[in-house]
Design an enzyme around this catalytic site. Structure first.
Site, PDB file in Angstrom:
ATOM      1  N   ASP A  30       0.847  -1.187   0.000  1.00  0.00           N
ATOM      2  CA  ASP A  30       0.000   0.000   0.000  1.00  0.00           C
ATOM      3  C   ASP A  30       0.886   1.241   0.000  1.00  0.00           C
ATOM      4  O   ASP A  30       2.016   1.218   0.494  1.00  0.00           O
ATOM      5  CB  ASP A  30      -0.927   0.012   1.218  1.00  0.00           C
ATOM      6  CG  ASP A  30      -2.170   0.853   0.982  1.00  0.00           C
ATOM      7  OD1 ASP A  30      -3.239   0.267   0.726  1.00  0.00           O
ATOM      8  OD2 ASP A  30      -2.069   2.100   1.025  1.00  0.00           O
ATOM      9  N   LYS A  35      -1.656   3.915   6.931  1.00  0.00           N
ATOM     10  CA  LYS A  35      -2.306   2.605   6.924  1.00  0.00           C
ATOM     11  C   LYS A  35      -1.287   1.496   7.159  1.00  0.00           C
ATOM     12  O   LYS A  35      -1.529   0.547   7.917  1.00  0.00           O
ATOM     13  CB  LYS A  35      -3.049   2.370   5.604  1.00  0.00           C
ATOM     14  CG  LYS A  35      -3.802   1.054   5.563  1.00  0.00           C
ATOM     15  CD  LYS A  35      -4.437   0.795   4.217  1.00  0.00           C
ATOM     16  CE  LYS A  35      -5.657   1.638   3.985  1.00  0.00           C
ATOM     17  NZ  LYS A  35      -6.378   1.235   2.738  1.00  0.00           N
ATOM     18  N   THR A 122     -12.901  -5.006  -9.195  1.00  0.00           N
ATOM     19  CA  THR A 122     -14.028  -5.112 -10.105  1.00  0.00           C
ATOM     20  C   THR A 122     -13.828  -4.128 -11.247  1.00  0.00           C
ATOM     21  O   THR A 122     -13.757  -2.916 -11.027  1.00  0.00           O
ATOM     22  CB  THR A 122     -15.342  -4.811  -9.377  1.00  0.00           C
ATOM     23  OG1 THR A 122     -15.509  -5.749  -8.311  1.00  0.00           O
ATOM     24  CG2 THR A 122     -16.528  -4.920 -10.327  1.00  0.00           C
ATOM     25  N   LYS A 207     -19.008 -10.902 -12.701  1.00  0.00           N
ATOM     26  CA  LYS A 207     -19.083 -10.074 -11.488  1.00  0.00           C
ATOM     27  C   LYS A 207     -20.165  -9.023 -11.601  1.00  0.00           C
ATOM     28  O   LYS A 207     -21.003  -8.856 -10.701  1.00  0.00           O
ATOM     29  CB  LYS A 207     -17.715  -9.420 -11.248  1.00  0.00           C
ATOM     30  CG  LYS A 207     -17.692  -8.346 -10.179  1.00  0.00           C
ATOM     31  CD  LYS A 207     -17.935  -8.903  -8.785  1.00  0.00           C
ATOM     32  CE  LYS A 207     -17.744  -7.816  -7.738  1.00  0.00           C
ATOM     33  NZ  LYS A 207     -17.930  -8.316  -6.370  1.00  0.00           N
ATOM     34  N   HIS A 254     -35.626  -9.144   1.033  1.00  0.00           N
ATOM     35  CA  HIS A 254     -36.038  -8.506   2.280  1.00  0.00           C
ATOM     36  C   HIS A 254     -36.201  -7.008   2.029  1.00  0.00           C
ATOM     37  O   HIS A 254     -35.243  -6.317   1.678  1.00  0.00           O
ATOM     38  CB  HIS A 254     -35.002  -8.758   3.384  1.00  0.00           C
ATOM     39  CG  HIS A 254     -34.749 -10.211   3.633  1.00  0.00           C
ATOM     40  ND1 HIS A 254     -35.668 -11.020   4.268  1.00  0.00           N
ATOM     41  CD2 HIS A 254     -33.708 -11.009   3.301  1.00  0.00           C
ATOM     42  CE1 HIS A 254     -35.199 -12.255   4.329  1.00  0.00           C
ATOM     43  NE2 HIS A 254     -34.009 -12.270   3.750  1.00  0.00           N
ATOM     44  N   CYS A 263     -20.309  -2.148  -3.430  1.00  0.00           N
ATOM     45  CA  CYS A 263     -20.425  -2.890  -4.689  1.00  0.00           C
ATOM     46  C   CYS A 263     -21.646  -2.535  -5.528  1.00  0.00           C
ATOM     47  O   CYS A 263     -21.519  -2.111  -6.673  1.00  0.00           O
ATOM     48  CB  CYS A 263     -20.417  -4.390  -4.402  1.00  0.00           C
ATOM     49  SG  CYS A 263     -18.844  -5.008  -3.782  1.00  0.00           S
ATOM     50  N   ARG A 331     -20.405   3.555   2.582  1.00  0.00           N
ATOM     51  CA  ARG A 331     -20.523   3.935   1.182  1.00  0.00           C
ATOM     52  C   ARG A 331     -21.933   3.722   0.640  1.00  0.00           C
ATOM     53  O   ARG A 331     -22.469   2.628   0.667  1.00  0.00           O
ATOM     54  CB  ARG A 331     -19.503   3.155   0.340  1.00  0.00           C
ATOM     55  CG  ARG A 331     -18.093   3.671   0.470  1.00  0.00           C
ATOM     56  CD  ARG A 331     -17.086   2.799  -0.238  1.00  0.00           C
ATOM     57  NE  ARG A 331     -16.829   1.557   0.488  1.00  0.00           N
ATOM     58  CZ  ARG A 331     -15.901   0.669   0.139  1.00  0.00           C
ATOM     59  NH1 ARG A 331     -15.156   0.886  -0.923  1.00  0.00           N
ATOM     60  NH2 ARG A 331     -15.717  -0.425   0.852  1.00  0.00           N
TER      61      ARG A 331
END
Length: 441
Positions: A30, A35, A122, A207, A254, A263, A331
């Site tokens: 990274d 971090k 993705t 995906k 639901h 995502c 998010r």
């Protein structure tokens, strides 16, 4: 095998930790020094149940390390995974591939021997071909293959999903790359988990298609819930009856305040954009995006109606702001639409969330964070349930109602029975797709 994992966000960190638990040597890379300092100190920068213990175990075993030196991590690696962010690009809704291509360039310059460069992020169809072109342009003599290996991890259950997957999808162009990927996933092959080997483009599309379909199921039941409210039907009974059909299944049926997270919003938007680029409009997906935003706004109206049409000067206790339980991820959470609308109309909002403050304090200005549900409800004019954390599923409703100035509840996850709420002393109760009571005519 030696694996370099480029990016220690949600996907990269979970994948890197789990690969190290398979027995591989994993270096997670990274660029963020803060971090890295946290990770090297044993602190996990995200909330995912069980991840801290699994990370500590593999660090102690010497299989897992964290570094800011990409070249050192990539040199001699059998596989290099790209797991950087692909956020929605402002203006056009496409996935932003800036970080992916930057990583590909750096990897090309660092490769010393044959390796498989695996896209875990993705990405739109055709991205792996672009990654290959980028690597060749940066280092024409390098020996490599590319592979697509999309992730299917649910936040809050990611480790279990990685270790016991429904399927593993691997897109490759050569037998050599397929063999490397088989060796990486050997522990899962041996336990007979389904492994699907495809071409690059199919792996990329799987995906997006999977996430768009799940987002469609959520949005469909939310539209049915809206109709149930008008007709007197109970959406919980409707979804249960639908889910018993083996062709449909009960998952993602639901009713709630709309989907969010890292995502579904990003991937549905990207799929719609891919369709536009190829001249094949994804009309169903485009409608899902539109209806999901309308669903969030409809939740605001529900709370206003519960409060007699106005929340100005009223105290509202909000239970849960993360997009789902067992994560700290905010998010595109419905709370980011609903809570600011309440604050903007003059409500005094108290928020309770077991993990939400980490991100929520910056994203939800003007609210008061409290630790305890009963403290938040004391003297409140309304309680709103936005996230179905286990801590909220078995509240002493009588105690909550008794301590409120006005005992009314908006249960936007349908976790309580309306009759139980009434018996506990709530004078008004609204939920999704079920009969409300106590509202002014």
């Amino acid at each position: 095998m030696k694996i370099a994992m480029i990016g220690t966000g949600y996907v990269g960190l979970v994948s890197g930790v789990c690969f190290s638990d398979f027995g591989h040597e994993v270096i997670c890379v990274d660029k963020d020094p803060a971090k890295l300092a946290k990770l090297n100190a044993g602190d996990v920068p995200i909330y995912e149940p069980g991840l801290d213990d699994l990370m500590a175990k593999n660090v102690a075993a010497g299989r897992l390390t964290f570094s800011g030196n990409l070249a050192e991590a990539v040199a001699g690696a059998d596989a290099v995974f790209i797991a950087v962010g692909t956020p929605t690009r402002r203006g056009d809704g496409h996935a932003d591939l800036t970080y992916v291509m930057a990583a590909a360039t750096e990897i090309a310059q660092a490769l010393t021997d044959y390796a498989v460069v695996v896209t875990k992020s993705t990405v739109p169809v055709g991205t792996n071909a672009r990654v290959a072109e980028t690597i060749r342009a940066a280092n024409p003599d390098v020996d490599f293959d590319v592979a697509s290996n999309p992730e299917f991890l649910r936040e809050g259950a990611a480790i279990d999903d990685f270790m016991r997957p429904d399927r593993i999808v691997v897109g490759v162009e050569s037998d050599r790359a397929a063999e490397v990927m088989q060796a990486i996933y050997r522990p899962l092959y041996l336990r007979d988990f389904p492994v699907m080997t495809t071409d690059l483009e199919s792996a990329e599309m799987i995906k997006y298609a999977a996430n768009a379909f799940l987002a469609t199921k959520i949005t469909f039941i939310n539209e049915i819930a809206n109709l149930c409210e008008r007709t007197g039907a109970d959406v919980k009974m409707v979804s249960k009856g639908m889910g018993m059909d083996g062709r449909i299944g009960n998952k993602f049926l639901h009713a709630g305040p709309g989907y969010g997270g890292s995502c579904f919003p990003k991937d549905t938007s990207a799929l719609a954009r891919i369709g536009q680029e190829y001249g094949v409009p994804m009309q169903l997906t485009e409608t899902v995006i539109k209806v999901n935003e309308e669903t969030k706004r409809r939740m605001v109206d529900k709370v206003f109606d519960l409060c007699g049409g106005s929340v100005n000067g009223k105290t509202v206790a909000v239970l849960g702001v993360t997009f789902k339980p067992n994560t700290d991820d905010m998010r595109d959470a419905p709370s980011l639409t609903i809570v600011p609308a309440l604050v903007g109309k003059g409500a005094k909002v108290r928020v309770v969330d077991p993990q939400g403050a980490r991100e929520g304090e910056a994203l939800l200005p003007g609210v008061t964070w409290v630790e305890d549900v009963y403290e938040a409800a004391k003297g409140a004019d309304a309680v709103v349930i936005l996230t179905e954390w286990n801590e909220f599923r078995a509240l002493d409703l009588g105690r909550v109602a008794a301590d409120m100035a006005t005992p009314v509840m908006a249960d936007l996850r349908n976790i309580y029975n309306p009759d139980d709420a009434r018996a506990a002393g709530f004078t008004a109760y609204v939920s999704i797709g079920r009969k409300d009571y106590g509202l002014a005519e």
